[in-house]
Design a protein around this motif. Structure first.
Motif, PDB file in Angstrom:
ATOM      1  N   GLU A 273       0.320  12.087  -2.382  1.00  0.00           N
ATOM      2  CA  GLU A 273      -1.095  12.180  -1.656  1.00  0.00           C
ATOM      3  C   GLU A 273      -0.998  12.427  -0.216  1.00  0.00           C
ATOM      4  OE1 GLU A 273      -2.411   8.163  -2.283  1.00  0.00           O
ATOM      5  OE2 GLU A 273      -3.275   8.840  -4.531  1.00  0.00           O
ATOM      6  N   VAL A 274      -1.788  13.496  -0.044  1.00  0.00           N
ATOM      7  CA  VAL A 274      -1.921  13.967   1.426  1.00  0.00           C
ATOM      8  C   VAL A 274      -3.214  14.285   1.972  1.00  0.00           C
ATOM      9  CG1 VAL A 274      -1.081  16.140   2.673  1.00  0.00           C
ATOM     10  CG2 VAL A 274       0.084  15.810   0.626  1.00  0.00           C
ATOM     11  N   LYS A 275      -3.143  13.789   3.360  1.00  0.00           N
ATOM     12  CA  LYS A 275      -4.376  13.885   4.024  1.00  0.00           C
ATOM     13  C   LYS A 275      -4.320  15.035   4.994  1.00  0.00           C
ATOM     14  CE  LYS A 275      -8.184  11.068   5.242  1.00  0.00           C
ATOM     15  NZ  LYS A 275      -9.049  10.329   4.348  1.00  0.00           N
ATOM     16  N   ILE A 276      -5.453  16.085   5.118  1.00  0.00           N
ATOM     17  CA  ILE A 276      -5.362  17.150   5.811  1.00  0.00           C
ATOM     18  C   ILE A 276      -6.546  17.103   6.931  1.00  0.00           C
ATOM     19  CG2 ILE A 276      -5.862  19.375   5.849  1.00  0.00           C
ATOM     20  CD1 ILE A 276      -5.111  19.534   2.968  1.00  0.00           C
ATOM     21  N   GLN A 277      -6.141  17.056   8.342  1.00  0.00           N
ATOM     22  CA  GLN A 277      -6.813  17.015   9.365  1.00  0.00           C
ATOM     23  C   GLN A 277      -6.526  18.448  10.268  1.00  0.00           C
ATOM     24  OE1 GLN A 277      -5.694  14.423  12.817  1.00  0.00           O
ATOM     25  NE2 GLN A 277      -7.770  13.413  12.430  1.00  0.00           N
ATOM     26  N   ASN A 278      -7.675  19.166  10.329  1.00  0.00           N
ATOM     27  CA  ASN A 278      -7.739  20.252  11.126  1.00  0.00           C
ATOM     28  C   ASN A 278      -6.263  21.126  10.758  1.00  0.00           C
ATOM     29  OD1 ASN A 278      -9.568  19.451  13.007  1.00  0.00           O
ATOM     30  ND2 ASN A 278      -7.987  18.065  14.155  1.00  0.00           N
ATOM     31  N   ASN A 279      -6.411  21.277   9.552  1.00  0.00           N
ATOM     32  CA  ASN A 279      -5.426  22.293   9.031  1.00  0.00           C
ATOM     33  C   ASN A 279      -3.839  21.533   8.779  1.00  0.00           C
ATOM     34  OD1 ASN A 279      -7.267  24.042   7.934  1.00  0.00           O
ATOM     35  ND2 ASN A 279      -7.199  25.054   9.873  1.00  0.00           N
ATOM     36  N   LYS A 280      -3.709  20.412   9.313  1.00  0.00           N
ATOM     37  CA  LYS A 280      -2.270  19.794   9.431  1.00  0.00           C
ATOM     38  C   LYS A 280      -2.257  18.759   8.379  1.00  0.00           C
ATOM     39  CE  LYS A 280       0.967  17.159  12.241  1.00  0.00           C
ATOM     40  NZ  LYS A 280       1.296  16.694  13.347  1.00  0.00           N
ATOM     41  N   PRO A 281      -1.260  19.058   7.605  1.00  0.00           N
ATOM     42  CA  PRO A 281      -1.045  17.740   6.375  1.00  0.00           C
ATOM     43  C   PRO A 281      -0.333  16.517   6.984  1.00  0.00           C
ATOM     44  CG  PRO A 281       0.547  19.453   6.334  1.00  0.00           C
ATOM     45  CD  PRO A 281      -0.149  20.036   7.526  1.00  0.00           C
ATOM     46  N   TRP A 282      -0.632  15.493   6.545  1.00  0.00           N
ATOM     47  CA  TRP A 282       0.080  14.159   6.675  1.00  0.00           C
ATOM     48  C   TRP A 282       0.076  13.516   5.536  1.00  0.00           C
ATOM     49  CZ3 TRP A 282       0.761  12.662  11.657  1.00  0.00           C
ATOM     50  CH2 TRP A 282       0.263  13.280  12.727  1.00  0.00           C
ATOM     51  N   ILE A 283       1.431  13.092   5.350  1.00  0.00           N
ATOM     52  CA  ILE A 283       1.658  12.521   3.838  1.00  0.00           C
ATOM     53  C   ILE A 283       1.302  11.121   3.827  1.00  0.00           C
ATOM     54  CG2 ILE A 283       3.735  11.739   2.291  1.00  0.00           C
ATOM     55  CD1 ILE A 283       4.990  14.018   3.272  1.00  0.00           C
ATOM     56  N   ILE A 284       0.477  10.585   2.795  1.00  0.00           N
ATOM     57  CA  ILE A 284       0.042   9.252   2.795  1.00  0.00           C
ATOM     58  C   ILE A 284       1.066   8.444   2.089  1.00  0.00           C
ATOM     59  CG2 ILE A 284      -1.670   7.776   1.899  1.00  0.00           C
ATOM     60  CD1 ILE A 284      -3.741  10.166   2.061  1.00  0.00           C
ATOM     61  N   GLU A 285       1.260   8.684   0.787  1.00  0.00           N
ATOM     62  CA  GLU A 285       2.452   8.295   0.099  1.00  0.00           C
ATOM     63  C   GLU A 285       2.997   8.905  -1.197  1.00  0.00           C
ATOM     64  OE1 GLU A 285       0.130   5.134  -2.624  1.00  0.00           O
ATOM     65  OE2 GLU A 285      -0.355   4.694  -0.536  1.00  0.00           O
ATOM     66  N   VAL A 286       3.771   8.494  -1.944  1.00  0.00           N
ATOM     67  CA  VAL A 286       4.360   9.390  -3.066  1.00  0.00           C
ATOM     68  C   VAL A 286       4.699   8.044  -4.119  1.00  0.00           C
ATOM     69  CG1 VAL A 286       6.199  10.549  -4.089  1.00  0.00           C
ATOM     70  CG2 VAL A 286       5.434  11.156  -1.606  1.00  0.00           C
ATOM     71  N   GLY A 287       4.157   8.489  -5.442  1.00  0.00           N
ATOM     72  CA  GLY A 287       4.321   7.687  -6.532  1.00  0.00           C
ATOM     73  C   GLY A 287       5.474   8.293  -7.511  1.00  0.00           C
ATOM     74  N   ALA A 288       6.526   7.824  -7.901  1.00  0.00           N
ATOM     75  CA  ALA A 288       7.156   8.551  -8.951  1.00  0.00           C
ATOM     76  C   ALA A 288       7.031   8.140 -10.058  1.00  0.00           C
ATOM     77  CB  ALA A 288       8.706   7.559  -8.642  1.00  0.00           C
ATOM     78  N   ARG A 289       5.674   8.541 -10.562  1.00  0.00           N
ATOM     79  CA  ARG A 289       5.004   8.533 -11.951  1.00  0.00           C
ATOM     80  C   ARG A 289       4.066   9.381 -11.824  1.00  0.00           C
ATOM     81  NH1 ARG A 289       0.207   7.524  -9.650  1.00  0.00           N
ATOM     82  NH2 ARG A 289       0.184   6.017  -7.853  1.00  0.00           N
ATOM     83  N   PRO A 290       3.669   9.623 -13.120  1.00  0.00           N
ATOM     84  CA  PRO A 290       2.382  10.699 -13.230  1.00  0.00           C
ATOM     85  C   PRO A 290       1.120  10.221 -12.582  1.00  0.00           C
ATOM     86  CG  PRO A 290       3.296  10.450 -15.267  1.00  0.00           C
ATOM     87  CD  PRO A 290       3.946   9.389 -14.359  1.00  0.00           C
ATOM     88  N   ALA A 291       0.303  10.893 -12.012  1.00  0.00           N
ATOM     89  CA  ALA A 291      -0.808  10.650 -11.499  1.00  0.00           C
ATOM     90  C   ALA A 291      -1.792  10.009 -12.615  1.00  0.00           C
ATOM     91  CB  ALA A 291      -1.707  11.762 -10.917  1.00  0.00           C
ATOM     92  N   GLY A 292      -2.780   8.978 -11.940  1.00  0.00           N
ATOM     93  CA  GLY A 292      -3.736   8.367 -12.846  1.00  0.00           C
ATOM     94  C   GLY A 292      -5.012   9.032 -12.814  1.00  0.00           C
ATOM     95  N   ASP A 293      -6.260   8.264 -13.129  1.00  0.00           N
ATOM     96  CA  ASP A 293      -7.571   8.632 -13.161  1.00  0.00           C
ATOM     97  C   ASP A 293      -7.723   9.936 -13.911  1.00  0.00           C
ATOM     98  OD1 ASP A 293      -8.337   6.758 -11.645  1.00  0.00           O
ATOM     99  OD2 ASP A 293      -8.866   7.872  -9.748  1.00  0.00           O
ATOM    100  N   GLY A 294      -6.736  10.180 -14.950  1.00  0.00           N
ATOM    101  CA  GLY A 294      -7.257  11.638 -15.793  1.00  0.00           C
ATOM    102  C   GLY A 294      -6.771  12.949 -15.045  1.00  0.00           C
ATOM    103  N   ILE A 295      -5.961  12.769 -14.010  1.00  0.00           N
ATOM    104  CA  ILE A 295      -5.611  13.974 -13.392  1.00  0.00           C
ATOM    105  C   ILE A 295      -4.719  14.820 -14.408  1.00  0.00           C
ATOM    106  CG2 ILE A 295      -4.124  14.947 -11.386  1.00  0.00           C
ATOM    107  CD1 ILE A 295      -5.235  12.905  -9.718  1.00  0.00           C
ATOM    108  N   MET A 296      -3.843  14.125 -14.988  1.00  0.00           N
ATOM    109  CA  MET A 296      -2.901  14.907 -15.883  1.00  0.00           C
ATOM    110  C   MET A 296      -3.793  15.568 -16.939  1.00  0.00           C
ATOM    111  SD  MET A 296       0.196  14.084 -14.895  1.00  0.00           S
ATOM    112  CE  MET A 296      -0.517  14.449 -13.343  1.00  0.00           C
ATOM    113  N   ASP A 297      -4.996  14.975 -17.548  1.00  0.00           N
ATOM    114  CA  ASP A 297      -5.760  15.539 -18.312  1.00  0.00           C
ATOM    115  C   ASP A 297      -6.422  16.907 -17.858  1.00  0.00           C
ATOM    116  OD1 ASP A 297      -5.217  13.352 -19.725  1.00  0.00           O
ATOM    117  OD2 ASP A 297      -7.136  12.741 -20.147  1.00  0.00           O
ATOM    118  N   LEU A 298      -6.583  16.862 -16.647  1.00  0.00           N
ATOM    119  CA  LEU A 298      -7.403  18.054 -16.029  1.00  0.00           C
ATOM    120  C   LEU A 298      -6.459  19.230 -15.841  1.00  0.00           C
ATOM    121  CD1 LEU A 298      -9.161  16.050 -12.870  1.00  0.00           C
ATOM    122  CD2 LEU A 298      -9.994  16.788 -15.286  1.00  0.00           C
ATOM    123  N   ILE A 299      -4.996  18.734 -15.650  1.00  0.00           N
ATOM    124  CA  ILE A 299      -4.137  19.704 -15.474  1.00  0.00           C
ATOM    125  C   ILE A 299      -3.987  20.470 -16.873  1.00  0.00           C
ATOM    126  CG2 ILE A 299      -1.532  20.430 -15.294  1.00  0.00           C
ATOM    127  CD1 ILE A 299      -1.702  17.989 -13.162  1.00  0.00           C
TER     128      ILE A 299
END
Length: 422
Positions: A273-299
């Motif tokens: 998960e990444v936040k972008i502010q003024n084109n600069k990325p900031w890492i929020i966190e990383v999960g060592a597992r597949p994304a939830g909320d149906g993101i895998m289905d979208l892919i």
């Protein structure tokens, strides 16, 4: 004894992770099992067998596995699909001599304090933060980090217990509210919840996730996902879209892969998960597992590849990079958005007759008499819609939210509109 093997999936029966079953059936002919409490009373017929065990509890799972060994069955791999089953799956894999990640790696991917320190040690951009346990430590963090700031549990997810504070008095109140959330959900999700992160708020509406395939020290980006969040001071995820118009941003992809490497993730999918502010990325966190909320289905819808197949491959000692190239071509754009009623008691639910042409599916799980709260985290949803366009966008479209808002207003009647107070 010569054992018959099976693949044990933990978390696959969770809503919006069901396609894991289809993906792993593409990969292997082994029977696919799951585990659930009171399995005989809540049989999941999509799986080949249900172990009578708590999927988050190592002891009950191990006992159930040993009972099946007496019947000639032994797991080939135990594959976690969410945060809550991550630790127990790898501990059991290690005990049983199966492919696993070290416990240290799992701790790094679940504990936001040591995770963010690993980012800093590897020169990755992450917001200034402090780990706090009480109000006294909060006061010290206030002086060192400053405001505005985010306060959140150090080992929870789904935006649970995440609050924005603009000053010390708000921060004290936010810490109390976050502790209240933790006490409510700690047992259900097996979280510690004793500590909290006080983090400098990166003020931006631009947030993405990057889905990374990890295997044996090699990392490749599968997809970049646009996120839709509720306005400040809430941070509930209310929609996702694939592919992002940032998909070809090599800097973002490099940072995401480096973040996975900094935590030592060596197998399966990772959700960055990444936040972008003024084109600069900031890492929020990383999960060592597949994304939830149906993101895998979208892919899967957009790239014609089931990501769960890639996730499971490394657990079965199969190189997942055999199944996809580094440059997948999208056949369109897919999105998911969550239905949200106005705050109050839902007095009527009316299924719309005519849906916008972009809508692929609509599912309402709220019932008449339910109380709808202002969206704060994953639990404050009344339904979901899936959308598809046979085109890609070179910007972040607002269509998913507009359609969701329109349908929500058509579907739900609220008897009394109230202003929600935490």
């Amino acid at each position: 004894m010569v054992y018959k093997n099976y693949v044990l999936l933990l978390g696959a029966d969770q809503y919006l992770r069901e396609r894991a079953l289809a993906g792993i059936r593409e990969l292997t002919q082994y029977p696919i099992w799951t585990a659930s409490v009171e399995a005989k009373y809540k049989k999941n017929r999509y799986f080949d067998y249900n172990l009578e065990a708590d999927p988050q509890d190592e002891i009950s799972l191990l006992e159930a596995i040993e009972r099946q060994k007496l019947k000639g069955w032994s797991p080939k791999a135990i594959i976690p699909l969410n945060d809550w089953t991550l630790k127990v799956a790898h501990k059991l894999n290690k005990k049983l001599g199966l492919t696993n990640m070290p416990e240290k790696v799992i701790e790094l991917s679940r504990n936001k304090d040591i995770m963010k320190n690993a980012f800093l040690e590897n020169g990755l951009p992450t917001a200034p933060f402090r780990l706090i346990n009480n109000e006294k430590e909060l006061l010290l963090a206030s002086e060192e980090v400053g405001y505005p700031a985010i306060i959140k549990p150090f080992d929870f997810g789904g935006s649970g217990g995440v609050y924005l504070a603009n000053n010390i008095s708000e921060a004290i109140e936010c810490l109390k509210k976050s502790k209240k959330v933790v006490s409510k959900y700690a047992n259900d999700f097996g979280i510690d919840g004793s500590s909290f992160i006080f983090e400098k708020y990166i003020k931006s509406e631009e947030e993405i996730s990057i889905e990374v395939v990890c295997y044996d020290g090699e990392y490749k980006v599968l997809a970049v996902t646009e996120k839709y969040l509720t306005p400040e001071p809430r941070f509930a995820e209310i929609g996702h879209l694939v592919p992002s118009h940032r998909t070809e941003d090599e800097n973002l992809k490099e940072i995401a892969c480096k973040a996975c490497g900094s935590l030592g993730i060596t197998m399966g999918l990772a959700h960055v998960e990444v936040k972008i502010q003024n084109n600069k990325p900031w890492i929020i966190e990383v999960g060592a597992r597949p994304a939830g909320d149906g993101i895998m289905d979208l892919i899967e819808r957009v790239f014609d590849i089931n990501p769960y197949k890639l996730h499971a491959a490394s657990y079965l000692n199969i190189n997942p990079f055999e199944f996809f190239s580094t440059s997948l071509e999208p056949n369109g754009t897919a999105a998911i958005a969550f239905l949200k009623a106005e705050p109050g008691v839902i007095s009527n639910i009316k299924q719309p007759i005519n849906l916008p042409e972009e809508v692929e599916s609509l599912w309402i799980h709220a019932q008449i008499g339910n109380y709808s709260e202002e969206a704060k985290c994953w639990k404050d949803r009344e339904g979901v819609i899936e959308l598809f366009w046979d085109q890609t966008f070179d910007y972040k479209p607002t269509k998913p939210l507009l359609i969701s808002e329109y349908l929500s207003s058509e579907i739900f009647t609220v008897k009394e509109v109230v202003k929600y107070h935490d």
